[in-house]
Design an enzyme around this catalytic site. Structure first.
Site, PDB file in Angstrom:
ATOM      1  N   GLN A  13       0.831  -1.202   0.000  1.00 45.92           N
ATOM      2  CA  GLN A  13       0.000   0.000   0.000  1.00 45.92           C
ATOM      3  C   GLN A  13       0.864   1.249   0.000  1.00 45.92           C
ATOM      4  O   GLN A  13       1.916   1.279   0.618  1.00 45.92           O
ATOM      5  CB  GLN A  13      -0.897   0.014   1.228  1.00 45.92           C
ATOM      6  CG  GLN A  13      -2.121  -0.857   1.065  1.00 45.92           C
ATOM      7  CD  GLN A  13      -3.009  -0.803   2.288  1.00 45.92           C
ATOM      8  OE1 GLN A  13      -2.995  -1.709   3.098  1.00 45.92           O
ATOM      9  NE2 GLN A  13      -3.777   0.244   2.435  1.00 45.92           N
ATOM     10  N   SER A  94       5.017  -5.770   3.039  1.00 43.44           N
ATOM     11  CA  SER A  94       3.704  -5.822   3.684  1.00 43.44           C
ATOM     12  C   SER A  94       2.706  -6.559   2.786  1.00 43.44           C
ATOM     13  O   SER A  94       2.885  -7.729   2.492  1.00 43.44           O
ATOM     14  CB  SER A  94       3.243  -4.401   4.039  1.00 43.44           C
ATOM     15  OG  SER A  94       2.068  -4.440   4.804  1.00 43.44           O
ATOM     16  N   LEU A  95       1.672  -5.861   2.286  1.00 46.77           N
ATOM     17  CA  LEU A  95       0.685  -6.485   1.398  1.00 46.77           C
ATOM     18  C   LEU A  95       1.357  -7.184   0.208  1.00 46.77           C
ATOM     19  O   LEU A  95       0.869  -8.204  -0.284  1.00 46.77           O
ATOM     20  CB  LEU A  95      -0.277  -5.411   0.895  1.00 46.77           C
ATOM     21  CG  LEU A  95      -1.193  -5.864  -0.241  1.00 46.77           C
ATOM     22  CD1 LEU A  95      -2.290  -6.755   0.290  1.00 46.77           C
ATOM     23  CD2 LEU A  95      -1.750  -4.686  -0.991  1.00 46.77           C
ATOM     24  N   ARG A 119      -8.782  -8.762   4.559  1.00 46.48           N
ATOM     25  CA  ARG A 119      -7.681  -8.263   5.392  1.00 46.48           C
ATOM     26  C   ARG A 119      -7.811  -6.748   5.573  1.00 46.48           C
ATOM     27  O   ARG A 119      -7.709  -6.213   6.679  1.00 46.48           O
ATOM     28  CB  ARG A 119      -6.348  -8.625   4.730  1.00 46.48           C
ATOM     29  CG  ARG A 119      -5.086  -8.127   5.440  1.00 46.48           C
ATOM     30  CD  ARG A 119      -3.863  -8.549   4.609  1.00 46.48           C
ATOM     31  NE  ARG A 119      -2.571  -8.230   5.213  1.00 46.48           N
ATOM     32  CZ  ARG A 119      -1.873  -7.114   4.966  1.00 46.48           C
ATOM     33  NH1 ARG A 119      -2.348  -6.194   4.135  1.00 46.48           N
ATOM     34  NH2 ARG A 119      -0.690  -6.932   5.550  1.00 46.48           N
ATOM     35  N   HIS A 203       0.856  -2.909  11.248  1.00 45.45           N
ATOM     36  CA  HIS A 203       2.041  -3.583  11.793  1.00 45.45           C
ATOM     37  C   HIS A 203       2.348  -3.259  13.258  1.00 45.45           C
ATOM     38  O   HIS A 203       3.482  -3.417  13.702  1.00 45.45           O
ATOM     39  CB  HIS A 203       3.270  -3.318  10.908  1.00 45.45           C
ATOM     40  CG  HIS A 203       3.063  -3.779   9.500  1.00 45.45           C
ATOM     41  ND1 HIS A 203       2.944  -5.115   9.164  1.00 45.45           N
ATOM     42  CD2 HIS A 203       2.891  -3.085   8.352  1.00 45.45           C
ATOM     43  CE1 HIS A 203       2.729  -5.212   7.864  1.00 45.45           C
ATOM     44  NE2 HIS A 203       2.677  -4.003   7.348  1.00 45.45           N
ATOM     45  N   GLN A 252       2.155 -11.107  10.544  1.00 45.32           N
ATOM     46  CA  GLN A 252       2.645  -9.936   9.790  1.00 45.32           C
ATOM     47  C   GLN A 252       1.829  -8.682  10.101  1.00 45.32           C
ATOM     48  O   GLN A 252       2.356  -7.571  10.106  1.00 45.32           O
ATOM     49  CB  GLN A 252       2.582 -10.257   8.290  1.00 45.32           C
ATOM     50  CG  GLN A 252       3.285  -9.228   7.409  1.00 45.32           C
ATOM     51  CD  GLN A 252       2.519  -8.945   6.132  1.00 45.32           C
ATOM     52  OE1 GLN A 252       1.323  -8.655   6.155  1.00 45.32           O
ATOM     53  NE2 GLN A 252       3.204  -9.037   5.015  1.00 45.32           N
TER      54      GLN A 252
END
Length: 313
Positions: A13, A94-95, A119, A203, A252
């Site tokens: 993102q 991340s994503l 998510r 996170h 994560q």
């Protein structure tokens, strides 16, 4: 880079933009086909939203995530279609880890689209709008940023969550605690402190309720051993076991993204190049700041694609 192995990495993102991949889609129909597959799962026209906005819709976490997943997967499919070589390793920021797992054959694309859409929704529902915040701290080392966060806590959550490059760390947590940490970071000599326009403090521990819901969803999805090793954000290691991958994806959500260590591990594995698949060149840019011995290149339009194919013939 022509005779050496390379890694393929996928942005998360923040790299999204209205109109992204339009030039690539004009040259390679598989881009629009990939988005059409995602549209069938989601029930709204993802490509239309990505191409025409509005930007507020694209920036909603539950919509950004499938849009970015499809971006990474479509670039990968174009790469394969054009005879691009197979990478030695994969990773995602991340994503982007979901894009890597789809491209490595560990998760079916349609399952991943549904999963990242949920998510995003779980993340949004875990923290009330406006209650969380994130900020980038530039010019302090990792330990200084951690100390600033400890000093700013006062019973609220604020943590260093994205170790993006030396001297570039993102913090996340409760908005008031993030604001306090920003003030302390400036006082400690940070060159710049940039509040990020995000709707969710990713996170950090505030995401644990979202992780519980995600863990439940992950248990119902079929996972396979990846055909190419994928380095996970949580432990900077690859996993073959389906249950281990499920646990890493759940953890994560509330664990830091260890991107500096990831790029260093890619370099240590003998990769001379790192290809970023998806819109923008955020990860390619960070690579230059992390390890000048590894060439970071982004693939997002026909020109950058052809250059990368030529370099990695």
């Amino acid at each position: 880079m022509s005779d050496s192995s390379f890694s393929m990495v996928f942005p998360g993102q923040g790299s999204q933009a209205v109109g992204m991949l339009s030039a690539l889609s004009e040259a390679y129909p598989i881009v629009v086909q990939t988005y059409a597959e995602a549209t069938d799962v989601l029930g709204y026209d993802l490509w239309e939203m990505v191409q025409n906005g509005p930007v507020e819709a694209l920036n909603r976490t539950a919509r950004t995530q499938p849009a970015m997943l499809a971006a990474g997967v479509s670039v990968w499919r174009v790469w394969l279609e054009q005879g691009g070589r197979m990478p030695k390793l994969m990773a995602g920021h991340s994503l982007g880890e979901y894009s890597a797992l789809v491209c490595a054959g560990a998760i079916e694309f349609s399952d991943a689209v549904r999963l990242v859409s949920e998510r995003g929704r779980f993340m949004q529902e875990a923290v009330a709008e406006g209650a969380g915040g994130m900020a980038a701290i530039l010019g302090l080392d990792d330990e200084q940023v951690r100390e600033v966060c400890v000093s700013a806590e006062s019973g609220e959550v604020v943590k260093a969550v994205n170790f993006n490059a030396p001297g570039q760390v993102v913090i996340a947590g409760a908005k008031a605690a993030v604001d306090r940490a920003c003030g302390l970071a400036k006082a400690a000599g940070a060159k710049r402190v940039l509040p990020l326009s995000v709707s969710v403090p990713s996170h950090c521990a505030l995401m644990k309720p979202a992780a519980e819901r995600l863990r439940e969803r992950l248990s119902a999805i079929r996972l396979s051993s990846p055909s190419i090793p994928v380095l996970h954000n949580v432990n900077v290691a690859s996993a073959d076991d389906a249950d281990a991958i499920r646990e890493l994806l759940a953890a994560q959500l509330y664990s830091p993204v260890r991107w500096v260590e990831t790029v260093r591990k890619i370099a240590a594995s003998g990769c001379a190049g790192l290809l970023e698949a998806g819109p923008g060149k955020v990860l390619a840019g960070l690579t230059k700041r992390i390890d000048r011995g590894i060439a970071g290149t982004a693939v997002f339009d026909p020109i950058s694609l052809n250059q990368a194919l030529e370099t990695l013939r």
